[in-house]
Scaffold this active site. Sequence first.
Site, PDB file in Angstrom:
ATOM      1  N   ARG A 186      33.858  33.225  46.796  1.00  0.00           N
ATOM      2  CA  ARG A 186      32.435  33.296  47.153  1.00  0.00           C
ATOM      3  C   ARG A 186      31.784  31.952  46.907  1.00  0.00           C
ATOM      4  O   ARG A 186      31.932  31.377  45.831  1.00  0.00           O
ATOM      5  CB  ARG A 186      31.706  34.308  46.249  1.00  0.00           C
ATOM      6  CG  ARG A 186      32.001  35.711  46.529  1.00  0.00           C
ATOM      7  CD  ARG A 186      30.930  36.639  46.012  1.00  0.00           C
ATOM      8  NE  ARG A 186      30.383  36.352  44.692  1.00  0.00           N
ATOM      9  CZ  ARG A 186      29.429  37.067  44.135  1.00  0.00           C
ATOM     10  NH1 ARG A 186      28.907  38.088  44.790  1.00  0.00           N
ATOM     11  NH2 ARG A 186      28.974  36.789  42.938  1.00  0.00           N
TER      12      ARG A 186
ATOM     13  N   THR B 233      25.463  30.510  48.377  1.00  0.00           N
ATOM     14  CA  THR B 233      25.142  31.453  49.457  1.00  0.00           C
ATOM     15  C   THR B 233      25.752  32.838  49.229  1.00  0.00           C
ATOM     16  O   THR B 233      25.340  33.807  49.861  1.00  0.00           O
ATOM     17  CB  THR B 233      25.680  30.942  50.808  1.00  0.00           C
ATOM     18  OG1 THR B 233      27.122  30.945  50.728  1.00  0.00           O
ATOM     19  CG2 THR B 233      25.191  29.532  51.120  1.00  0.00           C
TER      20      THR B 233
ATOM     21  N   ASP C 150      32.555  37.958  35.352  1.00  0.00           N
ATOM     22  CA  ASP C 150      33.419  37.427  36.412  1.00  0.00           C
ATOM     23  C   ASP C 150      34.839  37.944  36.197  1.00  0.00           C
ATOM     24  O   ASP C 150      35.531  37.537  35.262  1.00  0.00           O
ATOM     25  CB  ASP C 150      33.390  35.895  36.385  1.00  0.00           C
ATOM     26  CG  ASP C 150      34.106  35.300  37.583  1.00  0.00           C
ATOM     27  OD1 ASP C 150      35.290  35.651  37.810  1.00  0.00           O
ATOM     28  OD2 ASP C 150      33.491  34.513  38.309  1.00  0.00           O
TER      29      ASP C 150
ATOM     30  N   ASP D  84      37.777  35.290  36.178  1.00  0.00           N
ATOM     31  CA  ASP D  84      37.798  34.489  34.948  1.00  0.00           C
ATOM     32  C   ASP D  84      38.301  35.304  33.769  1.00  0.00           C
ATOM     33  O   ASP D  84      39.048  34.807  32.927  1.00  0.00           O
ATOM     34  CB  ASP D  84      36.401  33.942  34.637  1.00  0.00           C
ATOM     35  CG  ASP D  84      36.037  32.767  35.528  1.00  0.00           C
ATOM     36  OD1 ASP D  84      36.952  32.189  36.159  1.00  0.00           O
ATOM     37  OD2 ASP D  84      34.842  32.431  35.595  1.00  0.00           O
TER      38      ASP D  84
HETATM   39  C1  PRP Z   1      34.866  37.923  43.123  1.00  0.00           C
HETATM   40  C2  PRP Z   1      35.513  39.291  43.172  1.00  0.00           C
HETATM   41  C3  PRP Z   1      35.423  39.625  44.631  1.00  0.00           C
HETATM   42  C4  PRP Z   1      34.114  39.002  45.044  1.00  0.00           C
HETATM   43  C5  PRP Z   1      33.092  40.096  45.102  1.00  0.00           C
HETATM   44  O1  PRP Z   1      35.759  36.954  43.511  1.00  0.00           O
HETATM   45  O2  PRP Z   1      36.813  39.317  42.671  1.00  0.00           O
HETATM   46  O3  PRP Z   1      36.485  39.105  45.409  1.00  0.00           O
HETATM   47  O4  PRP Z   1      33.774  38.053  44.017  1.00  0.00           O
HETATM   48  O5  PRP Z   1      31.890  39.592  45.583  1.00  0.00           O
HETATM   49  P1  PRP Z   1      31.267  39.990  46.978  1.00  0.00           P
HETATM   50  O6  PRP Z   1      31.402  41.468  47.116  1.00  0.00           O
HETATM   51  O7  PRP Z   1      29.827  39.537  46.841  1.00  0.00           O
HETATM   52  O8  PRP Z   1      31.990  39.225  48.045  1.00  0.00           O
HETATM   53  P2  PRP Z   1      35.419  35.387  43.480  1.00  0.00           P
HETATM   54  O9  PRP Z   1      34.893  34.960  44.810  1.00  0.00           O
HETATM   55  O10 PRP Z   1      34.573  35.066  42.285  1.00  0.00           O
HETATM   56  O11 PRP Z   1      36.832  34.723  43.381  1.00  0.00           O
HETATM   57  P3  PRP Z   1      37.947  34.815  42.216  1.00  0.00           P
HETATM   58  O12 PRP Z   1      38.543  36.195  42.274  1.00  0.00           O
HETATM   59  O13 PRP Z   1      38.912  33.759  42.621  1.00  0.00           O
HETATM   60  O14 PRP Z   1      37.293  34.539  40.890  1.00  0.00           O
HETATM   61  N1  URA Z   2      32.445  38.871  41.251  1.00  0.00           N
HETATM   62  C1  URA Z   2      32.699  39.143  39.966  1.00  0.00           C
HETATM   63  O1  URA Z   2      33.773  38.799  39.449  1.00  0.00           O
HETATM   64  N2  URA Z   2      31.773  39.805  39.255  1.00  0.00           N
HETATM   65  C2  URA Z   2      30.610  40.206  39.792  1.00  0.00           C
HETATM   66  O2  URA Z   2      29.795  40.827  39.080  1.00  0.00           O
HETATM   67  C3  URA Z   2      30.349  39.899  41.121  1.00  0.00           C
HETATM   68  C4  URA Z   2      31.283  39.233  41.853  1.00  0.00           C
END
Ligand code: PRP
Ligand code: URA
Length: 210
Positions: free
Chosen positions: A105, A109, A201, A204
């Site tokens: 993400r 945005t 997160d 993380d």
């Molecule tokens: C997080 C989560 C989802 C997304 C959800 O991933 O694991 O994939 O955000 O958000 P959304 O419904 O608003 O799209 P992130 O993009 O932080 O990537 P990561 O798993 O690599 O930390």
């Molecule tokens: N992605 C995450 O990992 N946590 C949230 O709360 C939203 C998006």
Amino acid sequence: MTDKVFIMKHPLIQHKVSLLRKKETGTNEFRRLVEEVTVLMGYEALKDLPLEEIEVETPLETCKTPVIAGRKLAIVPILRAGLGMVGGLTTLVPSAKIGHIGLYRDPETHEPHEYYCKLPDSIEERLVLLTDPMLATGGSAIAAVDFIKQKGGTNIKCLFVIAAPEGLEALQKAHPDVEIYIGHLDRDLNEKAYIRPGLGDAGDRIFGTL
Ligand code: PRP
Ligand code: URA
């Protein structure tokens, strides 16, 4: 809410989700809990797997007994955090093939950006289990289902440990045909599109990159 949405009620799932929320839950325990919740959710999501009868010999006699029919299955985690759910599903279906969809993400945005997509062959013949611990705005899940459909997938079930109402509504609207399994439906999103109360997160916390 349609008949394609399944919000888990099981006390074991609720208990484990509560432990995931705690900020003092460390990486090791967090990973284990995500996997355990996924096993329990997977049990529910796979409740309609078709069976066929085979003949086996017990120590006492020969009998006909049911086994999972040779249906093809694909587990597709959304990278990174969805990877944390793969082990839970392979515990249930060790022979499943595994694809990967890389999305992150944009922090400003909140739009998803693709960086990787590789799916198992004959995806059109497979039941696809798409995994991600978090459904926030729904942008990532919608994009992932778009990819799977572009590659020919039609039978798709999504598993999220925690979802926000905003993301659930968006995903249902974009893809009304997919089944959605949710460990817990949370209250809302904050201004940074994080789920509240949520667990922070997920990527993380699973990978220890805080
Ligand atoms: C997080 C989560 C989802 C997304 C959800 O991933 O694991 O994939 O955000 O958000 P959304 O419904 O608003 O799209 P992130 O993009 O932080 O990537 P990561 O798993 O690599 O930390
Ligand atoms: N992605 C995450 O990992 N946590 C949230 O709360 C939203 C998006």
